[in-house]
Design an enzyme around this catalytic site. Sequence first.
Site, PDB file in Angstrom:
ATOM      1  NE  ARG A 103     -25.041 -58.234   3.709  1.00 10.96           N
ATOM      2  CZ  ARG A 103     -26.161 -58.057   4.371  1.00 10.96           C
ATOM      3  NH1 ARG A 103     -26.599 -56.822   4.604  1.00 10.96           N
ATOM      4  NH2 ARG A 103     -26.858 -59.092   4.812  1.00 10.96           N
TER       5      ARG A 103
ATOM      6  CD  GLU B 246     -20.305 -53.057   8.322  1.00 14.48           C
ATOM      7  OE1 GLU B 246     -20.951 -52.369   7.519  1.00 14.48           O
ATOM      8  OE2 GLU B 246     -20.796 -54.063   8.907  1.00 14.48           O
TER       9      GLU B 246
ATOM     10  CG  HIS C 261     -24.207 -52.620   9.905  1.00 11.49           C
ATOM     11  ND1 HIS C 261     -23.406 -53.453   9.156  1.00 11.49           N
ATOM     12  CD2 HIS C 261     -25.470 -53.098   9.742  1.00 11.49           C
ATOM     13  CE1 HIS C 261     -24.139 -54.393   8.585  1.00 11.49           C
ATOM     14  NE2 HIS C 261     -25.405 -54.197   8.926  1.00 11.49           N
TER      15      HIS C 261
END
Length: 317
Positions: free
Chosen positions: A236, A265, A284
């Site tokens: 994370r 994000e 990601h």
Amino acid sequence: MKIVVLDGQGVNPGDISWNRIEELGELTVYPRTAPEEVLQHVGDAEIALTNKTVFDANIIAQLKNTKYIGVLATGYNVVDTKAARERGIVVTNIPAYSTDSVAQMVFAHLFNVSNHVEHYAEETRNGVWSRCPDFCYWNKPLFELAGKTLGIVGLGNIGMKVAQIAQAFGMNVLAYTSKTPDQLPEGIRKTTLDGLFGASDVVSLHCPLTATTRELMNNISIEKMRDGAILINTGRGPLVNEADVADALASGKLGAYCADVLSCEPPSPSNPLVGAPHAFITPHVAWATLEARLRLMDIAVNNIKSFLEGSPTNVVN
């Protein structure tokens, strides 16, 4: 029964069929849902599926007919599970679908730092090797993983897989984990957090994000690491203080920061890591291999079936 997918684009941009979910009810798929569109898009659907679309207490209080929220991810912090439970709404997640893919990304990042494959491929495209007077050419340091020490923070499914791969490459493995030493496979040595920082050439973060682990990596903890060590984060974004990491990269205290996640994000262009030297950030995508997403879809279908049959599985509230 009406089923709505609120942000299908992130999970399935079109290379996977929704047919198996469509067989379970009247399906509507929205590529994306803005916060102000959640209630409109859910409407009177009994089943709502979300990846990153947020169901906070305010949204949940206004749902008309929803009885089930399926999170199409392992992390379920996008749903206020307490509020859902109080409304009698079942919330489920998708556990352990991306273990192999995320572990693979850890080493993709590590190989990028150790071997610079993309850099040298680009140099060759640009004719640098062709102009070299020698048979070989390199302008960045190369190093072997064998004999190096990898420190893993958090030894769950992904952390354990990373440890196994590291051992196959001849790395020494340290772990900061709640598991007892006798629960660890041969070759993985349990240690303290400070001990791990001080002894590791590479530190890889695989712990959950909690109040205790938020900004675990900051200027104080980074200072305990070996000079030039590599920090990898596929967990994370908020596990690290991004400004402190950027400072450590600029000073050379960290040799590289490899991450697939950031605190916000998509990131702001002003994020200190976006243009930081020796920061290698992927958007990601560690979880997003086709194989992992197919597993995700399989589990999502089974979760819905179990709910419809009255015995829900992978319940998180």
